[in-house]
Design a protein around this motif. Structure first.
Motif, PDB file in Angstrom:
ATOM      1  N   GLY A 159      51.047  -5.151  42.557  1.00  0.00           N
ATOM      2  CA  GLY A 159      50.646  -3.788  42.878  1.00  0.00           C
ATOM      3  C   GLY A 159      50.447  -2.904  41.662  1.00  0.00           C
ATOM      4  N   ARG A 160      51.299  -3.050  40.664  1.00  0.00           N
ATOM      5  CA  ARG A 160      51.169  -2.202  39.470  1.00  0.00           C
ATOM      6  C   ARG A 160      49.903  -2.532  38.687  1.00  0.00           C
ATOM      7  N   PHE A 161      49.505  -3.814  38.694  1.00  0.00           N
ATOM      8  CA  PHE A 161      48.267  -4.205  38.020  1.00  0.00           C
ATOM      9  C   PHE A 161      47.045  -3.684  38.784  1.00  0.00           C
ATOM     10  N   LEU A 162      47.151  -3.701  40.105  1.00  0.00           N
ATOM     11  CA  LEU A 162      46.065  -3.182  40.938  1.00  0.00           C
ATOM     12  C   LEU A 162      45.869  -1.688  40.684  1.00  0.00           C
ATOM     13  N   LYS A 163      46.979  -0.944  40.674  1.00  0.00           N
ATOM     14  CA  LYS A 163      46.882   0.497  40.434  1.00  0.00           C
ATOM     15  C   LYS A 163      46.300   0.772  39.045  1.00  0.00           C
ATOM     16  N   GLU A 164      46.802   0.057  38.044  1.00  0.00           N
ATOM     17  CA  GLU A 164      46.320   0.264  36.677  1.00  0.00           C
ATOM     18  C   GLU A 164      44.802   0.065  36.603  1.00  0.00           C
ATOM     19  N   ALA A 165      44.313  -0.996  37.249  1.00  0.00           N
ATOM     20  CA  ALA A 165      42.873  -1.278  37.227  1.00  0.00           C
ATOM     21  C   ALA A 165      42.097  -0.204  37.985  1.00  0.00           C
ATOM     22  N   TRP A 166      42.598   0.198  39.150  1.00  0.00           N
ATOM     23  CA  TRP A 166      41.900   1.188  39.966  1.00  0.00           C
ATOM     24  C   TRP A 166      41.850   2.567  39.305  1.00  0.00           C
ATOM     25  N   MET A 167      42.759   2.829  38.391  1.00  0.00           N
ATOM     26  CA  MET A 167      42.789   4.134  37.726  1.00  0.00           C
ATOM     27  C   MET A 167      41.846   4.210  36.527  1.00  0.00           C
ATOM     28  N   ARG A 168      41.232   3.098  36.160  1.00  0.00           N
ATOM     29  CA  ARG A 168      40.320   3.133  35.015  1.00  0.00           C
ATOM     30  C   ARG A 168      39.068   3.926  35.350  1.00  0.00           C
ATOM     31  N   ASP A 169      38.636   4.714  34.390  1.00  0.00           N
ATOM     32  CA  ASP A 169      37.536   5.658  34.581  1.00  0.00           C
ATOM     33  C   ASP A 169      36.193   4.966  34.340  1.00  0.00           C
ATOM     34  N   ILE A 170      35.479   4.678  35.414  1.00  0.00           N
ATOM     35  CA  ILE A 170      34.186   3.993  35.316  1.00  0.00           C
ATOM     36  C   ILE A 170      33.199   4.794  34.479  1.00  0.00           C
ATOM     37  N   GLN A 171      33.156   6.100  34.681  1.00  0.00           N
ATOM     38  CA  GLN A 171      32.210   6.920  33.928  1.00  0.00           C
ATOM     39  C   GLN A 171      32.451   6.793  32.425  1.00  0.00           C
ATOM     40  N   PHE A 172      33.705   6.885  32.030  1.00  0.00           N
ATOM     41  CA  PHE A 172      34.045   6.754  30.616  1.00  0.00           C
ATOM     42  C   PHE A 172      33.672   5.375  30.083  1.00  0.00           C
ATOM     43  N   LEU A 173      34.012   4.327  30.837  1.00  0.00           N
ATOM     44  CA  LEU A 173      33.762   2.959  30.371  1.00  0.00           C
ATOM     45  C   LEU A 173      32.268   2.669  30.241  1.00  0.00           C
ATOM     46  N   VAL A 174      31.477   3.154  31.192  1.00  0.00           N
ATOM     47  CA  VAL A 174      30.026   2.931  31.131  1.00  0.00           C
ATOM     48  C   VAL A 174      29.431   3.670  29.936  1.00  0.00           C
ATOM     49  N   LYS A 175      29.813   4.924  29.761  1.00  0.00           N
ATOM     50  CA  LYS A 175      29.270   5.701  28.641  1.00  0.00           C
ATOM     51  C   LYS A 175      29.681   5.102  27.299  1.00  0.00           C
ATOM     52  N   ARG A 176      30.926   4.687  27.195  1.00  0.00           N
ATOM     53  CA  ARG A 176      31.380   4.079  25.943  1.00  0.00           C
ATOM     54  C   ARG A 176      30.590   2.812  25.625  1.00  0.00           C
ATOM     55  N   ALA A 177      30.398   1.970  26.638  1.00  0.00           N
ATOM     56  CA  ALA A 177      29.643   0.734  26.423  1.00  0.00           C
ATOM     57  C   ALA A 177      28.187   1.033  26.083  1.00  0.00           C
ATOM     58  N   ALA A 178      27.600   2.021  26.757  1.00  0.00           N
ATOM     59  CA  ALA A 178      26.194   2.356  26.519  1.00  0.00           C
ATOM     60  C   ALA A 178      25.976   2.901  25.110  1.00  0.00           C
ATOM     61  N   VAL A 179      26.873   3.757  24.656  1.00  0.00           N
ATOM     62  CA  VAL A 179      26.756   4.302  23.302  1.00  0.00           C
ATOM     63  C   VAL A 179      26.891   3.185  22.266  1.00  0.00           C
ATOM     64  N   SER A 180      27.846   2.294  22.473  1.00  0.00           N
ATOM     65  CA  SER A 180      28.031   1.167  21.553  1.00  0.00           C
ATOM     66  C   SER A 180      26.800   0.262  21.537  1.00  0.00           C
ATOM     67  N   LEU A 181      26.261  -0.047  22.719  1.00  0.00           N
ATOM     68  CA  LEU A 181      25.073  -0.899  22.807  1.00  0.00           C
ATOM     69  C   LEU A 181      23.858  -0.231  22.179  1.00  0.00           C
ATOM     70  N   SER A 182      23.755   1.088  22.316  1.00  0.00           N
ATOM     71  CA  SER A 182      22.599   1.813  21.774  1.00  0.00           C
ATOM     72  C   SER A 182      22.451   1.621  20.273  1.00  0.00           C
ATOM     73  N   GLU A 183      23.569   1.404  19.599  1.00  0.00           N
ATOM     74  CA  GLU A 183      23.542   1.234  18.142  1.00  0.00           C
ATOM     75  C   GLU A 183      23.147  -0.183  17.735  1.00  0.00           C
ATOM     76  N   LYS A 184      23.233  -1.122  18.665  1.00  0.00           N
ATOM     77  CA  LYS A 184      22.940  -2.521  18.374  1.00  0.00           C
ATOM     78  C   LYS A 184      21.481  -2.825  18.704  1.00  0.00           C
ATOM     79  N   HIS A 185      20.862  -3.699  17.918  1.00  0.00           N
ATOM     80  CA  HIS A 185      19.490  -4.121  18.217  1.00  0.00           C
ATOM     81  C   HIS A 185      19.158  -5.363  17.406  1.00  0.00           C
ATOM     82  N   ALA A 186      18.119  -6.038  17.822  1.00  0.00           N
ATOM     83  CA  ALA A 186      17.691  -7.262  17.148  1.00  0.00           C
ATOM     84  C   ALA A 186      16.796  -6.929  15.956  1.00  0.00           C
TER      85      ALA A 186
END
Length: 367
Positions: free
Chosen positions: A189-216
């Motif tokens: 249960g504690r692992f489930l709660k921890e995962a459910w509390m993660r902020d999708i908006q923050f995680l998506v934006k963080r990943a998108a900003v990081s990816l934006s800097e990368k290119h071939a």
């Protein structure tokens, strides 16, 4: 996912560097997390062709290798999130937010029931299939609406989809893969709660900003195709990187949730893992004990006949799909003059095995 990020600093990166100087194109035929495809595309002026049977893996690779310029202006992210917010039903959003705010481990079983009932009748794929299981209703709602409202601009869309998959992987309430979600009980249960509390908006934006800097350095391609079929497109002077499956269970069982995010759709689901039907999940002959050796033999044979070179990685010991590091070396020696290096590595047990329950094990891997 996978061990290739660490291996790139532990022998694999050197092997690639030594080989790329003499090659024209680089194929990454089991791209998985896309780590090798990203590494080569960013570092070398070579076309990278990445492939996999699973769409999520191809989307991850495409997020970098199909772009040749960074995206310094991140205002498109705000527009994307605004579009997603606009299509979120206010009644569902309010209920999902209220449930998120009152999550407590002691009442996690009741919260899970409430979450599942809320999502069951909401006809969007992540909510319908995984809401109240791998994701909270609020997380599911954001994953679905962001997937639907992906930008139309090709490069922004590539980055956005890859960022969604990364965020979905980082927030899933599951032990390192999505074969089964954590159960809403006293143990998990504690692992489930921890995962459910993660902020999708923050995680998506963080990943998108990081990816934006990368290119071939040179535009590549990422495609959903069987490796043995793609091998027919190899020509003399190409370098092929192979990290074939080592599990006797099809990888689509472990990453079906990410596949749903990548495709933006899901069929009927069943079982503890909320799986789509087997016929809707990619199946690899490399995960069949009766087929793994002959299909790898056929792949190596074609690559050799085309006049290309190859770098192969595989756990040194016996794997559950019937192949071992010794088998891979023996098959390679039929068609190539080989150099072999053993390096320390870690591999995923994909949830443990009958002897070990830890998710990752120290191992020796062959290059």
């Amino acid at each position: 996912m996978g061990s290739k990020r660490s291996m790139l600093t532990n022998g694999l990166g050197d092997a690639l560097s030594q080989s790329i100087a003499e090659c024209n194109r680089v194929f990454d035929m089991f791209t998985g997390s896309g780590a090798v495809a990203w590494h080569v595309a960013q570092k070398y002026d070579r076309e990278v062709i990445a492939s996999d049977l699973q769409s999520y893996a191809v989307a991850l690779a495409a997020g970098v290798i199909e772009r040749t310029e960074p995206l310094a202006d991140h205002r498109w992210l705000d527009s994307w999130f605004d579009r997603a917010k606009e299509m979120q039903p206010s009644r569902f959003l309010q209920k999902a937010t209220n449930l998120q705010e009152k999550l407590e481990v002691e009442q996690i079983a009741g919260s899970a029931i409430e979450a599942r009932e809320l999502c069951a009748d909401f006809n969007l794929p992540v909510c319908f299939a995984y809401g109240g299981y791998y994701y909270s209703p609020l997380q599911s709602l954001w994953l679905d609406t962001l997937r639907i409202t992906l930008p139309k601009n090709a490069n922004q869309r590539r980055i956005g989809l890859a960022a969604l998959i990364i965020a979905a992987s980082q927030s899933a309430a599951a032990p390192g893969h999505t074969a089964q979600p954590f159960k809403p009980n006293e143990t998990a249960g504690r692992f489930l709660k921890e995962a459910w509390m993660r902020d999708i908006q923050f995680l998506v934006k963080r990943a998108a900003v990081s990816l934006s800097e990368k290119h071939a350095k040179k535009a590549g391609r990422a495609i959903v195709v069987d490796a043995n079929e793609l091998a027919n497109q190899v020509i003399e002077g190409d370098l092929v990187f192979l990290d074939p499956p080592y599990s006797g269970v099809h990888y689509s069982r472990f990453y079906h949730v990410l596949e749903t995010v990548a495709l933006g759709e899901v069929g009927e689901i069943s079982g503890n893992g909320r799986y789509p039907p087997p016929e809707e999940r990619p199946r690899s002959q490399y995960s069949l004990r009766t087929r793994s050796k002959p299909v790898l033999d056929g792949l190596l044979k074609v690559i050799s006949q085309k006049g290309a070179s190859a770098i192969v990685t595989f756990p040194a010991g016996a794997a559950s799909n019937g192949l071992s590091g010794e088998d891979v070396a023996d098959l390679s020696e039929r068609y190539f003059a080989i150099e072999e290096v053993k390096v320390a590595s870690r591999f995923s047990t994909l949830g443990g095995d009958k002897k070990h329950r830890e998710a990752r094990q120290n191992t020796t891997e062959l290059i």
